[in-house]
Enzyme design. Structure first.
Site, mmCIF file in Angstrom:
data_model
loop_
_atom_site.group_PDB
_atom_site.id
_atom_site.type_symbol
_atom_site.label_atom_id
_atom_site.label_comp_id
_atom_site.label_asym_id
_atom_site.label_seq_id
_atom_site.Cartn_x
_atom_site.Cartn_y
_atom_site.Cartn_z
ATOM 1 N N SER A 145 27.825 -15.524 10.337
ATOM 2 C CA SER A 145 27.011 -15.426 11.543
ATOM 3 C C SER A 145 26.833 -16.790 12.181
ATOM 4 O O SER A 145 26.858 -17.814 11.514
ATOM 5 C CB SER A 145 25.642 -14.837 11.206
ATOM 6 O OG SER A 145 24.810 -15.871 10.715
ATOM 7 N N LYS A 146 26.640 -16.717 13.490
ATOM 8 C CA LYS A 146 26.521 -17.920 14.304
ATOM 9 C C LYS A 146 25.270 -18.711 13.902
ATOM 10 O O LYS A 146 25.235 -19.923 13.990
ATOM 11 C CB LYS A 146 26.489 -17.420 15.742
ATOM 12 C CG LYS A 146 26.062 -18.314 16.783
ATOM 13 C CD LYS A 146 26.546 -17.787 18.103
ATOM 14 C CE LYS A 146 25.440 -17.038 18.835
ATOM 15 N NZ LYS A 146 25.786 -16.651 20.183
ATOM 16 N N ARG A 147 24.240 -17.986 13.431
ATOM 17 C CA ARG A 147 22.993 -18.653 13.067
ATOM 18 C C ARG A 147 23.120 -19.448 11.770
ATOM 19 O O ARG A 147 22.594 -20.532 11.626
ATOM 20 C CB ARG A 147 21.879 -17.600 12.923
ATOM 21 C CG ARG A 147 20.812 -17.740 13.951
ATOM 22 C CD ARG A 147 19.746 -16.662 13.916
ATOM 23 N NE ARG A 147 19.928 -15.594 12.968
ATOM 24 C CZ ARG A 147 19.313 -15.527 11.783
ATOM 25 N NH1 ARG A 147 18.481 -16.467 11.432
ATOM 26 N NH2 ARG A 147 19.526 -14.521 10.979
#
Ligand code: GLU
Length: 477
Positions: free
Chosen positions: A253-255
């Protein structure tokens, strides 16, 4: 067999995702192996996610990595335009066709209504999907509400109790019940199509033979198959690539993870390493070979060796691979790639010979390009020694060593590796000083630190005169 035509269809949301690079790379490799065509299509129908300039930067990044397209925006091709926001009429026409044939319907439900409906379904433990209340509307009511300009979407009417079965090149036979599919929104209230309608229409008109995309789209395939059937078109061959997972097997995930290709390039990863790392995210050869140039990938890649299981995105492996390419690419290539980092750090690299020698020694010890600059600073800057190190330089043995070298080095010029080694031996013989007592003052004088490359390399990088100057300045007279 139909000519092979594959497309990479990113949404221009700001950067190239690692997963996007893998899809583009597999598209490219498959097209090359099959002597087919690679098409770039920009899927910009979600206006809220669009980032200006993203499409151009994406094309540039892929070009920089060696992936070029046969057709696409700014490239041209038989099926222009290749940017979906320029093809809206086509989608509108096809949405209307679906309405006319009864395979799609208008839905006027507000987002509040939909949320309440979903919550209720969740409470009842039902499969969450649109309950088709707008399908019951009479023709007259629809006409009146449209005439009033009421906010609406267009939904696909999925068939009831239909088993969709298709062959996926990676997953073999896949079967899914239509009841597991929602009545997908095809046209949003802003009049723009969703991915589902636009991609199917474009894949058909652009004569795409194989749809290569991430596994996250697998569950949408029945909707797409149904669209092909409604339009009376032949569906392409489906190829769903495995998910890319973080090392704890959660979804990348980008986070939590850095997933931007541009960011890895900026950090100083080499494009050769990135491509090599990415090609192995879900594909391997029978002998589990690890290292491939892009050309080598082209000659050995095949989709039938792509795995079903999720691929682990392991940065340790990327680092290892980058280190491999740092050492094995031609020195000129590494020098050229790290030059911008040198320049932005303000180091004067006008002495080309020194710069090249420095990079050559540094690349053996560094993982990323900017680390070469950090490592090289000792050969460029004359830093102040710490109080402790100054004391070492002033002790009797250190002074003897420094003085001896300051006198002997000029006589031995021009220096080379053999001469430097002979001189160190001679120093030990003459002064009876060896090991740390010999090397520490020399290294502190030459590179401001007690540890670094071996003396012959250090002398070679600094050059004879610079080395002598650096030693002489610590001789106390
Ligand atoms: N625009 C979609 C995405 O960025 C493309 C998916 C596909 O390749 O069909 O995920």
């Amino acid at each position: 067999m139909k000519p092979v035509r594959v497309r990479f269809a990113p949404s221009p949301t700001g950067y190239l995702h690692i997963g996007g690079l893998r899809t583009a790379l597999y598209d490219y490799l498959f097209a090359s192996a099959m002597k087919g065509k690679l098409i770039l299509r920009i899927e910009d129908t979600d206006q809220s996610r669009e980032v200006e300039g993203a499409a151009t930067s994406l094309i540039n990044t892929l070009h920089q990595l060696g992936i070029d397209f046969d057709e696409g925006p700014g490239i041209g091709g038989e099926f222009q335009p290749y940017t979906q926001s320029q093809r809206l009429e086509l989608y509108k026409y096809h949405a209307q066709k679906l309405i006319d044939s009864g395979n799609a319907y208008y839905c006027f439900c507000s987002s509040e209504t939909l949320t309440a409906m979903r919550e209720e379904q969740q409470v009842q433990g039902q499969f969450v999907k649109y309950d088709r209340r707008c399908l019951q509307l009479s023709k007259d009511e629809i006409t009146a509400r449209l005439a009033k300009g009421e906010r609406h979407v267009i939904r696909l009417k999925m068939p009831d109790h239909r088993l969709f079965s298709f062959d996926d090149l990676i997953r073999d036979k896949v079967e899914m019940e239509s009841s597991q599919s929602d009545d997908q929104v095809l046209v949003k209230s802003d009049g723009f199509p969703t991915y589902h309608l636009a991609a199917v229409v474009d894949d058909h008109y652009m004569q795409i033979s194989h749809v290569i995309r991430g596994e996250e789209w697998l569950s949408s395939t029945p909707k797409h198959l149904w669209l092909y059937e409604c339009f009376g078109w032949e569906a392409p061959i489906w190829v769903h690539l495995p998910l890319i997972l973080a090392t704890d097997r959660s979804k990348l995930s980008k986070r939590m993870n850095d997933v931007s290709v541009e960011s890895y390039l900026t950090k100083g990863y080499l494009k050769e390493a990135l491509l090599n790392f990415v090609v192995l995210l879900g594909w391997h050869t029978s002998d589990d070979r690890e290292i491939f140039t892009l050309d080598e990938m082209c000659s050995v890649f095949s989709l039938d060796r792509v795995n079903k299981a999720g691929a682990i995105f392991d940065l340790t492996k990327l680092d290892w691979m980058n280190g491999h390419y740092m050492r094995s690419l031609p020195l000129e290539t590494i020098a050229e790639r790290c030059e911008p980092y040198f320049l932005s750090s303000g180091l004067d690299i006008s002495n080309r010979d020194k710069f090249m020698k420095c990079v050559d020694v540094a690349r053996e010890r560094c993982t990323l390009l900017p680390e070469i600059v950090d490592y090289s600073k000792m050969f460029y800057a004359k830093a102040e020694l710490s109080t402790e190190d100054k004391e070492i330089m002033l002790n009797a043995d250190s002074q003897k060593v420094l003085k001896w070298f300051a006198e002997e080095l000029p006589k031995a010029m021009p220096l080379n590796a053999d001469k430097v080694q002979e001189l160190t031996k001679l120093c030990t013989t003459n002064l009876g000083i060896k090991g740390k007592a010999l090397y520490t003052p020399l290294r502190l004088a030459l590179i401001n630190q007690a540890h670094g490359p071996d003396l012959p390399n250090t002398f070679a990088i600094l050059g004879d005169q610079e080395a002598i100057d650096r030693i002489s300045r610590y001789v106390v007279r």
